[in-house]
Design a protein around this motif. Structure first.
Motif, PDB file in Angstrom:
ATOM      1  N   MET A 359      37.200  29.913  45.545  1.00  0.00           N
ATOM      2  CA  MET A 359      36.205  30.665  44.783  1.00  0.00           C
ATOM      3  C   MET A 359      34.812  30.097  45.019  1.00  0.00           C
ATOM      4  O   MET A 359      33.841  30.852  45.249  1.00  0.00           O
ATOM      5  CB  MET A 359      36.544  30.611  43.289  1.00  0.00           C
ATOM      6  N   ALA A 360      34.680  28.775  44.952  1.00  0.00           N
ATOM      7  CA  ALA A 360      33.371  28.129  45.120  1.00  0.00           C
ATOM      8  C   ALA A 360      32.780  28.429  46.486  1.00  0.00           C
ATOM      9  O   ALA A 360      31.572  28.666  46.615  1.00  0.00           O
ATOM     10  CB  ALA A 360      33.508  26.622  44.917  1.00  0.00           C
ATOM     11  N   LYS A 391      34.719  11.432  58.714  1.00  0.00           N
ATOM     12  CA  LYS A 391      33.632  12.127  59.398  1.00  0.00           C
ATOM     13  C   LYS A 391      33.225  13.440  58.729  1.00  0.00           C
ATOM     14  O   LYS A 391      32.361  14.152  59.240  1.00  0.00           O
ATOM     15  CB  LYS A 391      34.044  12.405  60.857  1.00  0.00           C
ATOM     16  N   LEU A 392      33.845  13.774  57.576  1.00  0.00           N
ATOM     17  CA  LEU A 392      33.543  15.057  56.936  1.00  0.00           C
ATOM     18  C   LEU A 392      33.091  14.864  55.483  1.00  0.00           C
ATOM     19  O   LEU A 392      33.708  15.382  54.538  1.00  0.00           O
ATOM     20  CB  LEU A 392      34.767  15.978  56.984  1.00  0.00           C
ATOM     21  N   PRO A 393      31.994  14.143  55.253  1.00  0.00           N
ATOM     22  CA  PRO A 393      31.544  13.912  53.870  1.00  0.00           C
ATOM     23  C   PRO A 393      31.068  15.170  53.161  1.00  0.00           C
ATOM     24  O   PRO A 393      31.211  15.286  51.934  1.00  0.00           O
ATOM     25  CB  PRO A 393      30.407  12.898  54.034  1.00  0.00           C
ATOM     26  N   THR A 394      30.474  16.126  53.893  1.00  0.00           N
ATOM     27  CA  THR A 394      29.999  17.351  53.242  1.00  0.00           C
ATOM     28  C   THR A 394      31.167  18.140  52.664  1.00  0.00           C
ATOM     29  O   THR A 394      31.105  18.647  51.532  1.00  0.00           O
ATOM     30  CB  THR A 394      29.208  18.221  54.230  1.00  0.00           C
ATOM     31  N   LEU A 395      32.241  18.255  53.438  1.00  0.00           N
ATOM     32  CA  LEU A 395      33.433  18.933  52.925  1.00  0.00           C
ATOM     33  C   LEU A 395      33.956  18.213  51.691  1.00  0.00           C
ATOM     34  O   LEU A 395      34.276  18.845  50.675  1.00  0.00           O
ATOM     35  CB  LEU A 395      34.516  18.978  54.000  1.00  0.00           C
ATOM     36  N   ARG A 396      34.046  16.886  51.739  1.00  0.00           N
ATOM     37  CA  ARG A 396      34.561  16.132  50.597  1.00  0.00           C
ATOM     38  C   ARG A 396      33.669  16.300  49.376  1.00  0.00           C
ATOM     39  O   ARG A 396      34.149  16.350  48.236  1.00  0.00           O
ATOM     40  CB  ARG A 396      34.700  14.657  50.973  1.00  0.00           C
ATOM     41  N   ALA A 397      32.367  16.392  49.599  1.00  0.00           N
ATOM     42  CA  ALA A 397      31.446  16.620  48.482  1.00  0.00           C
ATOM     43  C   ALA A 397      31.672  18.002  47.860  1.00  0.00           C
ATOM     44  O   ALA A 397      31.614  18.159  46.634  1.00  0.00           O
ATOM     45  CB  ALA A 397      30.003  16.481  48.949  1.00  0.00           C
ATOM     46  N   CYS A 398      31.942  18.998  48.698  1.00  0.00           N
ATOM     47  CA  CYS A 398      32.239  20.341  48.178  1.00  0.00           C
ATOM     48  C   CYS A 398      33.519  20.329  47.338  1.00  0.00           C
ATOM     49  O   CYS A 398      33.597  20.990  46.288  1.00  0.00           O
ATOM     50  CB  CYS A 398      32.380  21.338  49.330  1.00  0.00           C
ATOM     51  N   LYS A 400      34.840  17.631  45.774  1.00  0.00           N
ATOM     52  CA  LYS A 400      34.602  16.832  44.571  1.00  0.00           C
ATOM     53  C   LYS A 400      33.808  17.632  43.538  1.00  0.00           C
ATOM     54  O   LYS A 400      34.108  17.606  42.337  1.00  0.00           O
ATOM     55  CB  LYS A 400      33.844  15.568  44.951  1.00  0.00           C
ATOM     56  N   GLU A 401      32.790  18.347  44.005  1.00  0.00           N
ATOM     57  CA  GLU A 401      31.970  19.130  43.104  1.00  0.00           C
ATOM     58  C   GLU A 401      32.759  20.300  42.514  1.00  0.00           C
ATOM     59  O   GLU A 401      32.518  20.708  41.367  1.00  0.00           O
ATOM     60  CB  GLU A 401      30.729  19.648  43.823  1.00  0.00           C
ATOM     61  N   THR A 402      33.715  20.823  43.256  1.00  0.00           N
ATOM     62  CA  THR A 402      34.559  21.897  42.723  1.00  0.00           C
ATOM     63  C   THR A 402      35.286  21.437  41.473  1.00  0.00           C
ATOM     64  O   THR A 402      35.325  22.139  40.458  1.00  0.00           O
ATOM     65  CB  THR A 402      35.577  22.356  43.779  1.00  0.00           C
ATOM     66  N   VAL A 403      35.870  20.242  41.531  1.00  0.00           N
ATOM     67  CA  VAL A 403      36.642  19.722  40.407  1.00  0.00           C
ATOM     68  C   VAL A 403      35.735  19.388  39.227  1.00  0.00           C
ATOM     69  O   VAL A 403      36.164  19.473  38.066  1.00  0.00           O
ATOM     70  CB  VAL A 403      37.466  18.502  40.857  1.00  0.00           C
ATOM     71  N   ARG A 404      34.488  19.025  39.499  1.00  0.00           N
ATOM     72  CA  ARG A 404      33.542  18.805  38.394  1.00  0.00           C
ATOM     73  C   ARG A 404      33.073  20.123  37.802  1.00  0.00           C
ATOM     74  O   ARG A 404      33.048  20.320  36.596  1.00  0.00           O
ATOM     75  CB  ARG A 404      32.328  18.010  38.883  1.00  0.00           C
ATOM     76  N   ASP A 448      21.457  19.497  35.620  1.00  0.00           N
ATOM     77  CA  ASP A 448      21.735  20.932  35.769  1.00  0.00           C
ATOM     78  C   ASP A 448      23.244  21.129  35.934  1.00  0.00           C
ATOM     79  O   ASP A 448      23.720  21.654  36.952  1.00  0.00           O
ATOM     80  CB  ASP A 448      20.978  21.493  36.972  1.00  0.00           C
ATOM     81  N   PRO A 449      24.024  20.742  34.931  1.00  0.00           N
ATOM     82  CA  PRO A 449      25.479  20.639  35.098  1.00  0.00           C
ATOM     83  C   PRO A 449      26.198  21.946  35.382  1.00  0.00           C
ATOM     84  O   PRO A 449      27.295  21.925  35.951  1.00  0.00           O
ATOM     85  CB  PRO A 449      25.938  20.033  33.766  1.00  0.00           C
ATOM     86  N   GLU A 450      25.624  23.093  35.007  1.00  0.00           N
ATOM     87  CA  GLU A 450      26.319  24.353  35.237  1.00  0.00           C
ATOM     88  C   GLU A 450      26.201  24.838  36.678  1.00  0.00           C
ATOM     89  O   GLU A 450      26.858  25.795  37.072  1.00  0.00           O
ATOM     90  CB  GLU A 450      25.781  25.430  34.290  1.00  0.00           C
ATOM     91  N   THR A 451      25.355  24.181  37.468  1.00  0.00           N
ATOM     92  CA  THR A 451      25.128  24.586  38.856  1.00  0.00           C
ATOM     93  C   THR A 451      26.086  23.866  39.798  1.00  0.00           C
ATOM     94  O   THR A 451      26.249  22.641  39.721  1.00  0.00           O
ATOM     95  CB  THR A 451      23.676  24.292  39.287  1.00  0.00           C
ATOM     96  N   TYR A 452      26.697  24.610  40.690  1.00  0.00           N
ATOM     97  CA  TYR A 452      27.552  24.030  41.730  1.00  0.00           C
ATOM     98  C   TYR A 452      26.647  23.378  42.771  1.00  0.00           C
ATOM     99  O   TYR A 452      25.876  24.063  43.456  1.00  0.00           O
ATOM    100  CB  TYR A 452      28.408  25.118  42.380  1.00  0.00           C
ATOM    101  N   ASN A 453      26.711  22.061  42.895  1.00  0.00           N
ATOM    102  CA  ASN A 453      25.772  21.344  43.743  1.00  0.00           C
ATOM    103  C   ASN A 453      26.425  20.108  44.368  1.00  0.00           C
ATOM    104  O   ASN A 453      26.347  19.001  43.826  1.00  0.00           O
ATOM    105  CB  ASN A 453      24.541  20.931  42.927  1.00  0.00           C
ATOM    106  N   PRO A 454      27.083  20.250  45.520  1.00  0.00           N
ATOM    107  CA  PRO A 454      27.718  19.107  46.181  1.00  0.00           C
ATOM    108  C   PRO A 454      26.751  18.001  46.574  1.00  0.00           C
ATOM    109  O   PRO A 454      27.182  16.866  46.854  1.00  0.00           O
ATOM    110  CB  PRO A 454      28.370  19.744  47.422  1.00  0.00           C
TER     111      PRO A 454
END
Length: 569
Positions: A359-360, A391-398, A400-404, A448-454
């Motif tokens: 969804m995200a 080698k994929l920190p951006t994916l991992r950030a996406c 991690k941010e999904t679960v938050r 800005d906690p309601e915003t999806y922001n990896p």
């Protein structure tokens, strides 16, 4: 008899129980008042919270669905720690991370019990639901074994099952994208069924069984979880009790059947050594397998009001000498439930976050493109694996941010005080239930906690950033780990969540572009309500549609990678 008349009859039959509860509550208040006035005449300190009404507390305005939203509303009004109640239960709501750590971690020896879930029979005693037991011998034995089994599997990155099942999942999305929600849950079920018994064909049933169990343990499930006096109705006229007896018996019989089937394969030398069943049977033959403690109690015909097993102190583990794989049925039940519940939890805790991730990505295409650019640079024409993690920190950030952003456990699994305590001058009684609520919405830690922001995990200017990015963010350690629980009741599954979510996210974005579904009639995007979920203890999004477009050059690779599954269940 018509349904409405039956319901009315049941409610009338419950009135004596309600009256008894009311009398008990009033007598309890009078006793407390007498003690306070007789001792010092002073006023008892208490946490803030909404006004409580006699007997019912605030049950009248606590919704059975999306309960956490009401708790969050009150947290905004009454502060980071407040209290409310329903019949037979007091809730202490914690919305500050430091307070939660103080009570649930530093004082974990006090706050590690589990509250009674009225419609889940005998869960506090064992042996069926390890994560929902009180801290007694059965829980300690099962948790210790599960922790060691999970750690051993993680050292081998779950034996390639995550990548293997992901290859199958991509083919399923290629040919049947509209059922992506079903495919996602089945993917989780198949991974866990492989690990448990080497039987991926159980994946779909595994997912469905997990969903039914979650329903029965949730506020939004049987009404007896909120109107608890109804549970005391005689079994003959209690439909909720009858249903639960049958459901749990079927669950235990299913687990026991898989356990015995695996045992026969072990006898024949056909059971792979990378399964948890093999690990257990090997220990049986080596005389080191945990056996049923004397304090364990298996639910019988009517154990609705059973007390917990009497021993909660640390005891020596109980082992029985075995020259073969022969075991008494009580030990088979103990072990099959231990493995079965570990398997079930691995489905319900991962399926929801994977659905939220899809969804995200559809709702935030700019982050999807950033992650895909990173994946393309690292992986090219091969499907990503766990070896690409660093080698994929951006994916991992996406991820991690999904679960938050859309937590699967906004209320957490509640902790129960095992004895009286005091915090900030306020008495906390044995049996009070503590919830860690909406901690991932604290604006000081998550601006800005309601915003999806990896970028929270990639940019050093954010308080959640951690270095090096070859290691962080992840689901094993570091910041924003509260979704896995607290203290001695922390979830054992961080490692498999880390591997499974990484491989899923990387492989999906490697193969497909994800977007909102296009309506074939209007040609417009079908709206996605990111707040629409079921109301289980562990959430999953529901009722949303996505479109999947295979990326250029990936169709043939997806088919080639998934050819091992053609013709298989």
């Amino acid at each position: 008899m018509e349904t409405s008349n039956l319901t009315l009859l049941i409610l009338y039959l419950a009135i004596p129980s309600l009256l008894i509860s009311a009398v008990q509550q009033i007598l309890s208040w009078r006793k407390k008042s007498s003690l306070v006035g007789g001792s010092s005449g002073g006023k008892v300190n208490k946490f803030p919270g909404p006004r409580q009404f006699p007997v019912v507390g605030r049950i009248h305005d606590l919704p059975r669905f999306s309960l956490w939203l009401k708790f969050k509303e009150w947290a905004d009004e009454f502060g980071p720690i407040y209290t409310t109640s329903v019949p037979d239960a007091t809730f202490i709501i914690l919305s500050d991370e430091k307070i939660a750590e103080e009570l649930l971690v530093k004082r974990g020896h006090i706050y590690s019990g589990r509250p009674q879930i009225r419609s889940l029979i005998g869960h506090k005693e064992g042996v069926v639901y390890s994560a929902l037991m009180d801290r007694h011998d059965t829980w300690k034995l099962q948790r210790k074994w599960a922790h060691a089994a999970m750690a051993a599997a993680y050292k081998n990155h779950f034996y390639g099952h995550v990548e293997s099942e992901m290859r199958r999942f991509l083919v399923m999305i290629l040919f049947d994208p509209d059922r992506f929600l079903d495919h996602t849950r089945e993917y989780c079920g198949r991974v866990m069924s492989r690990l448990a018994w080497d039987d991926a064909t159980q994946g779909r049933l595994n997912g469905d069984s997990a969903d039914k169990t979650l329903h029965c343990m949730s506020v939004s499930g049987p009404i007896t979880n909120t109107m608890t006096p109804l549970w005391s109705l005689p079994a003959a006229i209690n439909p909720w009790y009858k249903y639960e007896v049958q459901r749990e018996a079927e669950l235990r019989q299913w687990w026991l059947g898989l356990f015995r089937k695996a045992k026969e394969r072990m006898r024949k030398g056909e059971l792979p050594s990378d399964t948890w069943a093999y690990r257990y049977f090997e220990q049986v033959m080596q005389d080191t397998a945990p056996a049923t403690p004397d304090t364990a109690r298996t639910p019988g015909p009517d154990v609705r009001n059973a007390e917990k097993a009497p021993s909660t102190a640390a005891t020596e583990e109980v082992y029985e000498k075995k020259d073969t794989l022969d075991q008494p049925e009580k030990d088979e039940t103990f072990a099959s439930c231990m493995i079965g519940f570990l398997n079930l939890v691995g489905v319900v805790t991962i399926s929801g976050p994977l659905k939220f991730f899809q969804m995200a990505m559809a709702l935030h295409p700019e982050w999807q493109r950033k992650a895909q650019a990173e994946i393309d640079e690292v992986c090219g024409d091969r499907m990503p694996t766990i070896k690409d993690f660093e080698k994929l920190p951006t994916l991992r950030a996406c991820l991690k941010e999904t679960v938050r952003w859309r937590s699967g456990v906004p209320l957490g699994v509640p902790h129960q005080a095992e004895r009286d305590d005091e915090y900030m001058g306020v008495k906390i009684k044995k049996g009070d239930n503590c919830f860690g609520l909406s901690i991932n919405r604290n604006p000081q830690k998550y601006p800005d906690p309601e915003t999806y922001n990896p970028a929270r995990y990639l940019d050093p200017s954010y308080p959640t950033f951690q270095a090096p990015l070859t290691r962080y963010p992840n689901f094993r350690e570091g910041s924003s780990m509260h979704s896995f629980g607290w203290g001695r009741r922390t979830c054992l599954g961080q490692n498999i969540v880390d591997d499974e979510m990484f491989v899923f996210g990387a492989a999906l974005l490697w193969a497909f572009d994800v977007a909102p579904k296009i309506c074939p009639v209007t040609g417009k995007q079908v709206p996605i309500d990111s707040q629409k979920t079921n109301s289980h203890v562990i959430l999953e999004p529901v009722g949303f549609q996505l479109g999947f477009k295979v990326r250029e050059g990936k169709r043939g690779l997806v088919l080639e990678n998934g050819k091992e599954f053609f013709g298989k269940v």
